[in-house]
Scaffold this motif. Structure first.
Motif, PDB file in Angstrom:
ATOM      1  N   GLU A 250     -51.638 144.398 149.904  1.00 54.28           N
ATOM      2  CA  GLU A 250     -51.042 144.536 148.540  1.00 54.28           C
ATOM      3  C   GLU A 250     -51.078 143.141 147.809  1.00 54.28           C
ATOM      4  OE1 GLU A 250     -47.399 145.191 151.064  1.00 54.28           O
ATOM      5  OE2 GLU A 250     -49.422 145.437 151.194  1.00 54.28           O
ATOM      6  N   TYR A 251     -51.220 142.055 148.937  1.00 61.74           N
ATOM      7  CA  TYR A 251     -51.144 140.733 148.497  1.00 61.74           C
ATOM      8  C   TYR A 251     -52.714 140.004 148.517  1.00 61.74           C
ATOM      9  CZ  TYR A 251     -46.186 140.887 149.421  1.00 61.74           C
ATOM     10  OH  TYR A 251     -44.820 141.267 149.089  1.00 61.74           O
ATOM     11  N   ARG A 252     -53.316 140.859 148.899  1.00 65.85           N
ATOM     12  CA  ARG A 252     -54.796 140.103 148.906  1.00 65.85           C
ATOM     13  C   ARG A 252     -55.744 140.695 147.739  1.00 65.85           C
ATOM     14  NH1 ARG A 252     -56.894 138.623 154.046  1.00 65.85           N
ATOM     15  NH2 ARG A 252     -55.013 138.959 155.630  1.00 65.85           N
ATOM     16  N   GLY A 253     -56.897 140.046 147.276  1.00 65.00           N
ATOM     17  CA  GLY A 253     -57.859 140.398 146.211  1.00 65.00           C
ATOM     18  C   GLY A 253     -58.240 141.673 146.306  1.00 65.00           C
ATOM     19  N   THR A 254     -58.768 142.363 145.139  1.00 63.09           N
ATOM     20  CA  THR A 254     -59.141 143.657 145.195  1.00 63.09           C
ATOM     21  C   THR A 254     -60.141 143.823 144.050  1.00 63.09           C
ATOM     22  OG1 THR A 254     -57.263 144.447 143.633  1.00 63.09           O
ATOM     23  CG2 THR A 254     -57.090 144.882 146.020  1.00 63.09           C
ATOM     24  N   PRO A 255     -61.392 143.441 144.303  1.00 62.48           N
ATOM     25  CA  PRO A 255     -62.395 143.141 143.364  1.00 62.48           C
ATOM     26  C   PRO A 255     -62.991 144.386 142.704  1.00 62.48           C
ATOM     27  CG  PRO A 255     -63.271 143.087 145.589  1.00 62.48           C
ATOM     28  CD  PRO A 255     -62.013 143.320 145.669  1.00 62.48           C
ATOM     29  N   PHE A 256     -63.328 144.174 141.369  1.00 59.31           N
ATOM     30  CA  PHE A 256     -64.077 145.319 140.684  1.00 59.31           C
ATOM     31  C   PHE A 256     -65.330 145.478 141.604  1.00 59.31           C
ATOM     32  CE2 PHE A 256     -63.006 145.454 135.754  1.00 59.31           C
ATOM     33  CZ  PHE A 256     -62.127 146.233 136.068  1.00 59.31           C
ATOM     34  N   TRP A 257     -65.635 146.532 142.037  1.00 55.80           N
ATOM     35  CA  TRP A 257     -66.760 146.862 142.864  1.00 55.80           C
ATOM     36  C   TRP A 257     -67.868 147.756 141.988  1.00 55.80           C
ATOM     37  CZ3 TRP A 257     -65.985 150.923 147.681  1.00 55.80           C
ATOM     38  CH2 TRP A 257     -67.285 150.936 148.188  1.00 55.80           C
ATOM     39  N   ALA A 258     -68.819 147.116 141.424  1.00 60.30           N
ATOM     40  CA  ALA A 258     -69.520 147.660 140.505  1.00 60.30           C
ATOM     41  C   ALA A 258     -70.604 148.755 141.101  1.00 60.30           C
ATOM     42  CB  ALA A 258     -70.354 146.755 140.006  1.00 60.30           C
ATOM     43  N   TRP A 259     -70.137 150.028 140.642  1.00 69.86           N
ATOM     44  CA  TRP A 259     -70.915 151.304 141.177  1.00 69.86           C
ATOM     45  C   TRP A 259     -72.437 151.373 140.093  1.00 69.86           C
ATOM     46  CZ3 TRP A 259     -67.575 155.715 143.188  1.00 69.86           C
ATOM     47  CH2 TRP A 259     -66.968 155.228 144.303  1.00 69.86           C
ATOM     48  N   ASN A 260     -73.500 150.851 140.686  1.00 73.93           N
ATOM     49  CA  ASN A 260     -74.443 150.526 139.688  1.00 73.93           C
ATOM     50  C   ASN A 260     -75.942 151.029 140.300  1.00 73.93           C
ATOM     51  OD1 ASN A 260     -74.818 148.547 141.510  1.00 73.93           O
ATOM     52  ND2 ASN A 260     -75.337 146.984 140.124  1.00 73.93           N
TER      53      ASN A 260
ATOM     54  N   SER B 130     -40.551 141.234 154.565  1.00 76.23           N
ATOM     55  CA  SER B 130     -39.653 140.309 153.681  1.00 76.23           C
ATOM     56  C   SER B 130     -40.704 139.013 153.677  1.00 76.23           C
ATOM     57  CB  SER B 130     -38.402 139.966 154.313  1.00 76.23           C
ATOM     58  OG  SER B 130     -38.430 139.374 155.808  1.00 76.23           O
ATOM     59  N   LEU B 131     -40.618 138.446 152.712  1.00 73.87           N
ATOM     60  CA  LEU B 131     -41.459 137.234 152.289  1.00 73.87           C
ATOM     61  C   LEU B 131     -41.373 135.990 153.573  1.00 73.87           C
ATOM     62  CD1 LEU B 131     -41.567 136.837 148.361  1.00 73.87           C
ATOM     63  CD2 LEU B 131     -43.286 137.700 149.954  1.00 73.87           C
ATOM     64  N   ASN B 132     -42.152 135.840 154.251  1.00 76.05           N
ATOM     65  CA  ASN B 132     -41.832 134.614 155.287  1.00 76.05           C
ATOM     66  C   ASN B 132     -42.881 133.833 155.487  1.00 76.05           C
ATOM     67  OD1 ASN B 132     -43.481 136.334 156.919  1.00 76.05           O
ATOM     68  ND2 ASN B 132     -41.540 137.642 157.403  1.00 76.05           N
TER      69      ASN B 132
ATOM     70  N   PRO C 190     -51.451 137.676 154.703  1.00 72.48           N
ATOM     71  CA  PRO C 190     -50.807 138.772 154.055  1.00 72.48           C
ATOM     72  C   PRO C 190     -51.243 140.253 154.170  1.00 72.48           C
ATOM     73  CG  PRO C 190     -52.360 137.342 153.014  1.00 72.48           C
ATOM     74  CD  PRO C 190     -52.075 136.786 154.232  1.00 72.48           C
ATOM     75  N   THR C 191     -50.419 141.292 153.917  1.00 74.61           N
ATOM     76  CA  THR C 191     -50.805 142.406 153.976  1.00 74.61           C
ATOM     77  C   THR C 191     -51.743 142.888 152.722  1.00 74.61           C
ATOM     78  OG1 THR C 191     -48.533 142.864 152.998  1.00 74.61           O
ATOM     79  CG2 THR C 191     -48.957 143.315 155.396  1.00 74.61           C
TER      80      THR C 191
END
Length: 425
Positions: free
Chosen positions: A22-32, A10-12, A19-20
């Motif tokens: 699902e609440y953190r950034g998830t960047p575009f990871w460029a496979w290049n 629960s939010l606290n 934060p777990t």
């Protein structure tokens, strides 16, 4: 679901401080570049150390592994397993670069699935003008046109549509003779010497799912809605609509089209679209509204939403994974009309509606319309691809500001643009 009622704390205050995933950034990871499992896993460790919650496996120009090959899919699986071990999220991406739908040309190597356009022209014999912006699905003459109809068009002195009628190809015209042709897109390097896909053709998008989504399901489907929460679709669109610079112009104009438009239009409205086609391009006298113009634009918008978003989103729902990502040209009603009809009509099939808000700019309605769709359909969050194209001198204050105002307008998932696999080249 991404935010599971029984497993998410629960939010606290404690969750806010730490934060777990699902609440953190998830960047575009460029496979290049040439990918190796060892280097991919090392970079995932770096993401973890930086405090990120996961990553989007996003193909960019420079990938040297064969796209969607067995080797490529094994690398995807390795990353999913690594993310699972680290309690992170591994987000899928559905295309080789963008826009989504052609599977890097694996779909459109079959001509029946290639993007189409309606060319309206006064000159059957004009030469092509070269390829338009292929990532924006801009049509250009392909010199493979099939004549659909021919018209005698008469404009009044102010450029309004005084009269028009269908005529045969060899008939003389009292006014100006216009031709309507079906054209198929030409090969280009952006789509690996194939073309963009016909997003108005449900069968073409079903082929896209067969080539792309089903392959992911076979390889990492056991982690759908767990370590793999969603698959990101990027800038789907149809042939960009064009208008005359002024009504007396005789330049070529293009409109979205697919082979079944006449059949489906007649089924929808009980009318032959070719009987009233010129009303798409010219205003009637005294600005009298044209029901036929409205019908065309509404018809194309709905056909696009059904063929692409509903088809892909329906498959995702059946297979326990969320569809996310964003549409092309979301900011204004004008830009949406030209590229996809309207954004919100397609959001109905996105369990996580998303937006693309690059540059250090503010597009309040872009964020708000996605949040509104999430509220209306009862979806669990809204995604934003953000921070990119802001320049090397962009400071943390600016990043915080961008994140804050978007959060205030409902953005719950941040996809920082962009983390390179390699700087080579």
């Amino acid at each position: 679901m991404l935010y599971k009622k029984n497993s998410t704390p629960s939010l606290n205050d404690e969750l806010f401080k730490n934060p777990t995933s699902e609440y953190r950034g998830t960047p575009f990871w460029a496979w290049n570049n040439m990918l190796t499992s060892e280097e991919l896993q090392r970079q995932i460790d770096v993401f973890k150390e930086m405090g990120l919650g996961g990553f989007h496996m996003h193909v960019r120009t420079g990938l040297k592994n064969k796209y969607l090959s067995d080797e490529y899919m094994e690398l995807v699986k390795d990353c999913v397993e690594k993310a699972k071990k680290e309690d992170m999220l591994a987000w899928l991406y559905d295309e080789d670069r963008w826009p989504s739908g052609a599977a890097g040309g694996l779909v459109t190597c079959d001509e029946k699935y290639r993007a189409r356009s309606l060319l309206f022209t006064t000159d059957l014999n004009a030469q092509g003008y070269g390829v338009g912006d292929v990532s924006r699905s801009e049509a250009s003459r392909s010199e493979n046109g099939t004549l659909l109809a021919c018209y005698d068009v008469i404009l009044d002195k102010d450029g309004y549509l005084e009269s028009y009628k269908r005529i045969d190809k060899d008939d003389e015209a009292e006014g100006t003779k216009w031709y309507a042709l079906l054209e198929i897109y030409s090969n280009n390097s952006w789509h690996n010497d194939q073309t963009y896909v016909d997003t108005l053709n449900k069968e073409a998008i079903e082929r896209f799912i067969e080539v792309t989504h089903k392959k992911y399901a076979e390889k990492v489907g056991y982690e759908f809605d767990k370590t793999v929460p969603a698959i990101f679709t990027d800038e789907p669109q149809f042939t960009r609509k064009q208008v005359f610079e002024n009504s007396l112009d005789k330049d070529d104009v293009f409109m979205p089209w697919t082979d079944k438009v006449p059949e489906l239009y007649k089924k929808a409205y009980g009318a032959d679209i070719f009987d009233t086609l010129p009303e798409i391009f010219w205003d009637l006298p005294k600005s009298a509204p044209s029901i036929h113009r409205y019908r065309y634009h509404d018809f194309i918008a709905e056909l696009f939403a059904q063929s692409f978003a509903d088809t892909v989103g329906g498959w995702c729902e059946e297979n326990g994974i969320a569809l996310t990502g964003h549409m092309m040209e979301e900011p204004t009603l004008h830009s949406q009309t030209a590229a996809l009809g309207e954004a919100m009509r397609s959001y109905r099939s996105f369990r996580l509606p998303g937006i693309d808000l690059l540059c250090n700019s503010h597009e309040y309605t872009t964020a708000k319309q996605a949040q509104s769709a999430a509220h209306q359909f009862g979806y669990e969050g809204v995604l934003s691809e953000l921070y990119g194209v802001t320049g090397w001198d962009c400071d943390f204050r600016t990043y915080k500001h961008q994140g804050d105002w978007q959060a205030a307008l409902g953005i719950t998932i941040r996809v920082p643009h962009l983390s390179w696999y390699a700087m080579a080249g």
